[in-house]
Design a protein around this motif. Sequence first.
Motif, mmCIF file in Angstrom:
data_model
loop_
_atom_site.group_PDB
_atom_site.id
_atom_site.type_symbol
_atom_site.label_atom_id
_atom_site.label_comp_id
_atom_site.label_asym_id
_atom_site.label_seq_id
_atom_site.Cartn_x
_atom_site.Cartn_y
_atom_site.Cartn_z
ATOM 1 N N ASN A 295 58.623 52.797 -6.475
ATOM 2 C CA ASN A 295 59.603 53.815 -6.092
ATOM 3 C C ASN A 295 60.902 53.172 -5.616
ATOM 4 O O ASN A 295 60.895 52.050 -5.078
ATOM 5 C CB ASN A 295 59.038 54.709 -4.979
ATOM 6 C CG ASN A 295 57.823 55.509 -5.426
ATOM 7 O OD1 ASN A 295 57.955 56.571 -6.006
ATOM 8 N ND2 ASN A 295 56.631 54.972 -5.161
ATOM 9 N N HIS A 304 60.166 57.396 2.140
ATOM 10 C CA HIS A 304 59.294 57.818 3.228
ATOM 11 C C HIS A 304 57.831 57.622 2.852
ATOM 12 O O HIS A 304 57.395 58.022 1.775
ATOM 13 C CB HIS A 304 59.550 59.286 3.580
ATOM 14 C CG HIS A 304 60.872 59.517 4.232
ATOM 15 N ND1 HIS A 304 61.088 59.349 5.592
ATOM 16 C CD2 HIS A 304 62.071 59.896 3.706
ATOM 17 C CE1 HIS A 304 62.341 59.604 5.884
ATOM 18 N NE2 HIS A 304 62.974 59.948 4.754
ATOM 19 N N ARG A 319 50.671 59.015 1.656
ATOM 20 C CA ARG A 319 51.538 59.828 0.800
ATOM 21 C C ARG A 319 52.972 59.293 0.895
ATOM 22 O O ARG A 319 53.381 58.786 1.930
ATOM 23 C CB ARG A 319 51.464 61.304 1.181
ATOM 24 C CG ARG A 319 51.856 61.609 2.612
ATOM 25 C CD ARG A 319 51.817 63.131 2.882
ATOM 26 N NE ARG A 319 50.474 63.656 2.832
ATOM 27 C CZ ARG A 319 50.081 64.600 1.990
ATOM 28 N NH1 ARG A 319 50.943 65.116 1.117
ATOM 29 N NH2 ARG A 319 48.833 65.042 2.010
ATOM 30 N N ASN A 320 53.688 59.380 -0.183
ATOM 31 C CA ASN A 320 55.056 58.876 -0.223
ATOM 32 C C ASN A 320 55.933 59.750 -1.097
ATOM 33 O O ASN A 320 55.445 60.460 -1.987
ATOM 34 C CB ASN A 320 55.089 57.442 -0.752
ATOM 35 C CG ASN A 320 54.609 57.333 -2.190
ATOM 36 O OD1 ASN A 320 53.418 57.225 -2.428
ATOM 37 N ND2 ASN A 320 55.534 57.375 -3.144
ATOM 38 N N THR A 321 57.234 59.670 -0.832
ATOM 39 C CA THR A 321 58.196 60.364 -1.669
ATOM 40 C C THR A 321 58.093 59.830 -3.091
ATOM 41 O O THR A 321 58.089 58.616 -3.313
ATOM 42 C CB THR A 321 59.622 60.150 -1.136
ATOM 43 O OG1 THR A 321 59.655 60.491 0.255
ATOM 44 C CG2 THR A 321 60.621 61.007 -1.892
ATOM 45 N N GLU A 356 49.491 64.215 -7.257
ATOM 46 C CA GLU A 356 50.838 64.563 -6.796
ATOM 47 C C GLU A 356 50.798 65.918 -6.111
ATOM 48 O O GLU A 356 50.125 66.844 -6.578
ATOM 49 C CB GLU A 356 51.813 64.591 -7.970
ATOM 50 C CG GLU A 356 51.965 63.251 -8.674
ATOM 51 C CD GLU A 356 52.956 63.318 -9.836
ATOM 52 O OE1 GLU A 356 53.728 64.315 -9.895
ATOM 53 O OE2 GLU A 356 52.954 62.392 -10.664
ATOM 54 N N GLU A 360 55.339 64.589 -3.850
ATOM 55 C CA GLU A 360 54.813 63.396 -3.203
ATOM 56 C C GLU A 360 53.635 62.845 -4.006
ATOM 57 O O GLU A 360 52.876 63.603 -4.622
ATOM 58 C CB GLU A 360 54.358 63.683 -1.766
ATOM 59 C CG GLU A 360 55.486 64.029 -0.805
ATOM 60 C CD GLU A 360 54.983 64.218 0.602
ATOM 61 O OE1 GLU A 360 55.700 63.873 1.548
ATOM 62 O OE2 GLU A 360 53.845 64.729 0.763
ATOM 63 N N VAL A 362 50.101 61.097 -3.634
ATOM 64 C CA VAL A 362 49.108 61.079 -2.559
ATOM 65 C C VAL A 362 47.848 60.360 -3.025
ATOM 66 O O VAL A 362 47.314 60.656 -4.096
ATOM 67 C CB VAL A 362 48.751 62.519 -2.114
ATOM 68 C CG1 VAL A 362 47.756 62.477 -0.956
ATOM 69 C CG2 VAL A 362 49.999 63.287 -1.728
#
Length: 370
Positions: A295, A304, A319-321, A356, A360, A362
């Motif tokens: 990312n 994030h 979890r991330n952007t 997803e 996000e 996950v």
Amino acid sequence: MQTSLPVAVAAPDSSVPALPDVFRAAPTSLRALGRAVRVILLLALGISVLVNPQALHSWKSFAITYAYTVMYSTGLWLTNGYVVEWLNRRYAWTVQPGRRVLLTLAVSLGGSLLVIVGMNAVLLLIQGQPLARLWSGQMYWQVLMPLIITVIVSLFNHSRAFFFQWRDAAVRAERLEKESAVARLDSLRRQVDPHFLFNSLNALTSLVEENDPARAVRFIRQLSQVYRYVLDSESQELVPLAQEVRFAESYLYLQKTRLGDALAVEMDLPPTALAAYHVPPLALQLLLENVIKHNTAFQANPLHVAVALDAATQTLTVRNTLRPRRLAPGESSGLGLKNLAARYAFLTDKQLAIGEEAGEFVVTLPLLEL
């Protein structure tokens, strides 16, 4: 010679007890052959006394009884020992058991029949009687009864042999499967370590190129501590979650040294909730590494990442952007999550959850208890 007539009737029936030892595989050494001969001679002696105790009053009668019993037992031993050993080399019990049973019955039945008829023929010749008596009704039970007993004992012994061969094959298969699983697990574990080192060296290269020696030195020291954990956990299938979290924090320190405010991480991990759980080593680090590698992250628009533990479901979620970036050829092997899922498969029936949600990415790790 008439005193030996009772022996002619009794010997075929009573020599059968020698079969349990005789029916085993043929001896493969002189020592084993000598042991088999001793067993036959001793059993023949006991059988001779049991079936014709009156012959003890005459050495000649006893010699005939004993010789007859020895020849009878030896004939059955040769038929059901060497011939069946020949079958063992060509038709294994574990390959085609049904066919092997039929072949064993045919060999045992046919060979034993020849021995029984042959010994009765010898006895008739000794007594000076015509061989035509072999086909008379008087000889019917003298052939049929020992043949039935021979087949029953043969089936028992060969069933026993089949069981032991099947058990040995099952043990070997289980051992091979376990060794294969351990080898594959070791292979999967080794794939993690070079991957982590490769990315860490890339980060260090960036610091060197930025001409910041102080941060580079600090990064090297942190990297040595992190990699010590990698080496220490290399031989372990599971590590305490608290230990893995401390390692992840050190790893994130290295990444934030390189990325600065472009990386924003929130970790909701109460220390008291970590103690009961275990995870595969480097599991959490692998997820964090994937987030950073796949990312984009900018100072004005940070990447994030949130790490949370759910005690109710016994899971750890990262979890991330979701902001995918284009990777250079060879930068990613695409094996990270597959390897982690494979490692979990060796340890538990609980599976990773990957997907997803609302923009996000996950990943949920099952937490294991010992």
